[in-house]
Design a protein around this motif. Structure first.
Motif, PDB file in Angstrom:
ATOM      1  N   ALA A   1     105.092  75.170 -42.781  1.00 32.29           N
ATOM      2  CA  ALA A   1     103.944  75.128 -42.201  1.00 32.29           C
ATOM      3  C   ALA A   1     103.006  76.136 -40.739  1.00 32.29           C
ATOM      4  O   ALA A   1     102.440  76.027 -40.051  1.00 32.29           O
ATOM      5  N   GLY A   2     104.071  77.300 -41.459  1.00 31.41           N
ATOM      6  CA  GLY A   2     104.110  79.173 -40.146  1.00 31.41           C
ATOM      7  C   GLY A   2     104.862  78.531 -38.927  1.00 31.41           C
ATOM      8  O   GLY A   2     104.765  78.856 -38.388  1.00 31.41           O
ATOM      9  N   LEU A   3     105.710  77.383 -38.875  1.00 36.80           N
ATOM     10  CA  LEU A   3     106.397  77.153 -37.112  1.00 36.80           C
ATOM     11  C   LEU A   3     107.604  77.696 -37.739  1.00 36.80           C
ATOM     12  O   LEU A   3     108.683  77.762 -38.741  1.00 36.80           O
ATOM     13  N   GLY A   4     108.362  78.359 -36.747  1.00 35.90           N
ATOM     14  CA  GLY A   4     109.370  79.549 -36.198  1.00 35.90           C
ATOM     15  C   GLY A   4     110.093  79.344 -35.441  1.00 35.90           C
ATOM     16  O   GLY A   4     110.173  79.256 -34.181  1.00 35.90           O
ATOM     17  N   LEU A   5     111.639  79.279 -35.282  1.00 33.27           N
ATOM     18  CA  LEU A   5     112.430  79.501 -34.375  1.00 33.27           C
ATOM     19  C   LEU A   5     113.280  79.870 -33.541  1.00 33.27           C
ATOM     20  O   LEU A   5     113.649  80.408 -35.018  1.00 33.27           O
ATOM     21  N   VAL A   6     113.980  80.334 -32.703  1.00 31.64           N
ATOM     22  CA  VAL A   6     114.864  81.241 -32.608  1.00 31.64           C
ATOM     23  C   VAL A   6     115.699  81.045 -31.335  1.00 31.64           C
ATOM     24  O   VAL A   6     115.045  79.857 -30.578  1.00 31.64           O
ATOM     25  N   ILE A   7     116.548  81.226 -31.224  1.00 34.65           N
ATOM     26  CA  ILE A   7     117.537  80.372 -29.950  1.00 34.65           C
ATOM     27  C   ILE A   7     118.599  81.356 -29.098  1.00 34.65           C
ATOM     28  O   ILE A   7     119.218  82.390 -30.082  1.00 34.65           O
ATOM     29  N   ASN A   8     118.794  80.897 -28.005  1.00 36.20           N
ATOM     30  CA  ASN A   8     119.631  81.071 -27.082  1.00 36.20           C
ATOM     31  C   ASN A   8     121.068  80.478 -26.405  1.00 36.20           C
ATOM     32  O   ASN A   8     120.492  79.431 -25.813  1.00 36.20           O
ATOM     33  N   GLY A   9     122.166  80.829 -26.338  1.00 35.72           N
ATOM     34  CA  GLY A   9     123.079  80.127 -25.841  1.00 35.72           C
ATOM     35  C   GLY A   9     122.571  80.164 -24.367  1.00 35.72           C
ATOM     36  O   GLY A   9     122.905  81.302 -23.803  1.00 35.72           O
ATOM     37  N   LEU A  10     123.208  78.812 -23.517  1.00 38.79           N
ATOM     38  CA  LEU A  10     123.071  78.475 -22.517  1.00 38.79           C
ATOM     39  C   LEU A  10     124.261  77.561 -21.468  1.00 38.79           C
ATOM     40  O   LEU A  10     124.659  76.695 -22.860  1.00 38.79           O
ATOM     41  N   MET A  11     124.341  78.220 -20.317  1.00 36.72           N
ATOM     42  CA  MET A  11     125.308  77.168 -19.821  1.00 36.72           C
ATOM     43  C   MET A  11     124.878  76.552 -18.146  1.00 36.72           C
ATOM     44  O   MET A  11     124.385  76.747 -17.401  1.00 36.72           O
ATOM     45  N   SER A  12     125.208  75.520 -18.292  1.00 38.15           N
ATOM     46  CA  SER A  12     125.237  74.863 -16.946  1.00 38.15           C
ATOM     47  C   SER A  12     126.407  74.187 -16.427  1.00 38.15           C
ATOM     48  O   SER A  12     126.965  73.669 -17.390  1.00 38.15           O
ATOM     49  N   THR A  13     126.557  73.696 -14.988  1.00 35.85           N
ATOM     50  CA  THR A  13     128.042  72.415 -14.426  1.00 35.85           C
ATOM     51  C   THR A  13     127.546  71.517 -15.329  1.00 35.85           C
ATOM     52  O   THR A  13     128.746  70.429 -15.066  1.00 35.85           O
ATOM     53  N   VAL A  14     126.784  71.016 -15.732  1.00 36.39           N
ATOM     54  CA  VAL A  14     126.749  69.369 -15.997  1.00 36.39           C
ATOM     55  C   VAL A  14     126.670  69.276 -17.384  1.00 36.39           C
ATOM     56  O   VAL A  14     126.662  68.310 -18.204  1.00 36.39           O
ATOM     57  N   ASP A  15     126.866  70.461 -18.224  1.00 40.52           N
ATOM     58  CA  ASP A  15     126.642  70.555 -19.724  1.00 40.52           C
ATOM     59  C   ASP A  15     128.292  69.083 -19.811  1.00 40.52           C
ATOM     60  O   ASP A  15     129.124  69.630 -19.122  1.00 40.52           O
ATOM     61  N   ASP A  16     128.625  68.601 -21.127  1.00 41.16           N
ATOM     62  CA  ASP A  16     129.063  68.175 -21.171  1.00 41.16           C
ATOM     63  C   ASP A  16     129.567  67.506 -22.615  1.00 41.16           C
ATOM     64  O   ASP A  16     128.529  66.638 -23.298  1.00 41.16           O
TER      65      ASP A  16
END
Length: 366
Positions: free
Chosen positions: A168-183
């Motif tokens: 459908a012509g849709l693409g994705l790329v990603i980046n890791g992130l961190m925050s203090t509320v990650d669980d």
């Protein structure tokens, strides 16, 4: 070296069987790599990793992703619980980075270029995916029962692609992130399931809703784009999201929240090197200088060694212990108009790009 090309079809279970059978050895290798990294860098024992992963099983059972996992266990001969650990490695490992106050595998520099900023007038998307050395990957081409096809990069043993596109012509790329509320213990849709679901959506709005409309356990960044000329970056913490649009026809992101205070996010107090900010600024500058940007310009930019070894093209730092090494595992460039994906099997300064497209699943290149 060139990543293997895996073409799978049928229902999710059948696709999992095909994946597991074709990449059995690579899956075993990745399990060894991750269990070692969990222990040495994340101070997470194998049995504890399995126990934590098992808490997600009830929310995944019955869904397409879980069906693919059960098929993969059948095809590969590896235990379903170990495969579940592998598919939850984002939640397990990124959470431990915060607990252990280590910077983690601080890598990945992603971009989108709108047609008016690209030399060929196409919507371009890509990234350097910086992660653990030795992780085995593959080109993955899926053919779904409803006619949708996807093409992307996957780690052997992880269902679907995290860097990729669909018909459908849709693409994705990603980046890791961190925050203090990650669980990790918030047993909601995991990161890799979210990537899988995004690439099975036919519109940008539907893809964005996969990120924004359901609860999250850990932070992550998703850059999604769709032909002819739409791109959207979504920074997501467990409790908030921020949407960022292109500027000057380009979008760039790395491994930090662009405006954490404005989003109400606090990043962990670790000895985080400033490399994410440097890579972000450097790639944005390179793309601006080269506009309109060609595929060759992108390859050149993604091989950039400014701030070596911690630049856009990432290499192991000689002062770091092996359990903290991070390198560019693959460099990806997508043309969403042509539905093509170019990948390197290792840092792009050392490896040529090989190309696949949805129309042609044969690898072109070295």
């Amino acid at each position: 070296m060139v990543f293997p090309v895996l073409v799978v079809d049928g229902d999710p279970y059948d696709q999992g069987v095909q994946h597991g059978s074709a990449l059995r050895e690579q899956i075993g290798h990745n399990l060894d790599v991750y269990y070692d990294r969990f222990l040495r860098e994340g101070q997470l024992e194998p049995d504890e990793a399995r126990a934590r992963a098992a808490t997600y099983q009830p929310i995944l059972e019955g869904g397409s992703y879980y069906q693919a996992l059960t098929g993969m266990a059948r095809g590969s001969g590896h235990a379903l619980l170990d495969l579940l650990v592998l598919n939850l490695r984002y939640e397990l490992l990124y959470y431990q980075y915060g607990v252990c106050a280590v910077g983690g595998a601080d890598g990945c520099t992603s971009f989108a270029l709108l047609p008016d900023a690209s030399a060929n007038g196409h919507l371009l998307l890509g990234q350097n995916w910086d992660w653990i050395p030795g992780v085995k990957g593959a080109f993955l081409h899926t053919r779904e029962a409803d006619g949708l096809e996807t093409l992307g990069f996957t780690e052997a043993g992880i269902v679907g692609a995290k860097i990729g596109l669909n018909s459908a012509g849709l693409g994705l790329v990603i980046n890791g992130l961190m925050s203090t509320v990650d669980d990790w213990s918030r047993a909601v849709m995991p990161f890799h399931v979210r990537c899988y679901e995004i690439l099975r959506r036919r519109t940008l709005a539907e893809a964005a809703s996969v990120i924004t409309d359901t609860p999250r356990s850990c932070s992550a960044n998703f850059l999604i784009a769709q032909t002819p000329d739409h791109a959207l970056n979504i920074e997501a913490s467990p409790d908030a999201v921020s949407q960022i649009g292109p500027r000057g026809g380009a979008l760039v992101h790395a491994n930090h929240f662009v405006d954490p205070a404005g989003l109400g996010v606090v990043e962990p107090a670790v000895e985080r090197r400033p490399h994410s900010y440097t890579r972000h600024a450097r790639l944005a500058a390179l793309l601006s200088e080269r506009a309109p940007v060609s595929i060759g310009d992108l390859e050149w930019s993604l091989r950039d060694h400014d701030n070596y070894p911690d630049g856009i093209c990432r290499h192991a730092h000689p002062d770091d212990p092996p359990e903290e090494w991070c390198v560019t595992v693959t460099s990806a460039i997508m043309d969403l108009e042509e539905l093509s994906l170019r990948l390197t099997d290792g840092p792009p300064c050392e490896h040529q790009y090989a190309e696949c497209s949805i129309a042609h699943s044969a690898v072109l290149g070295c």
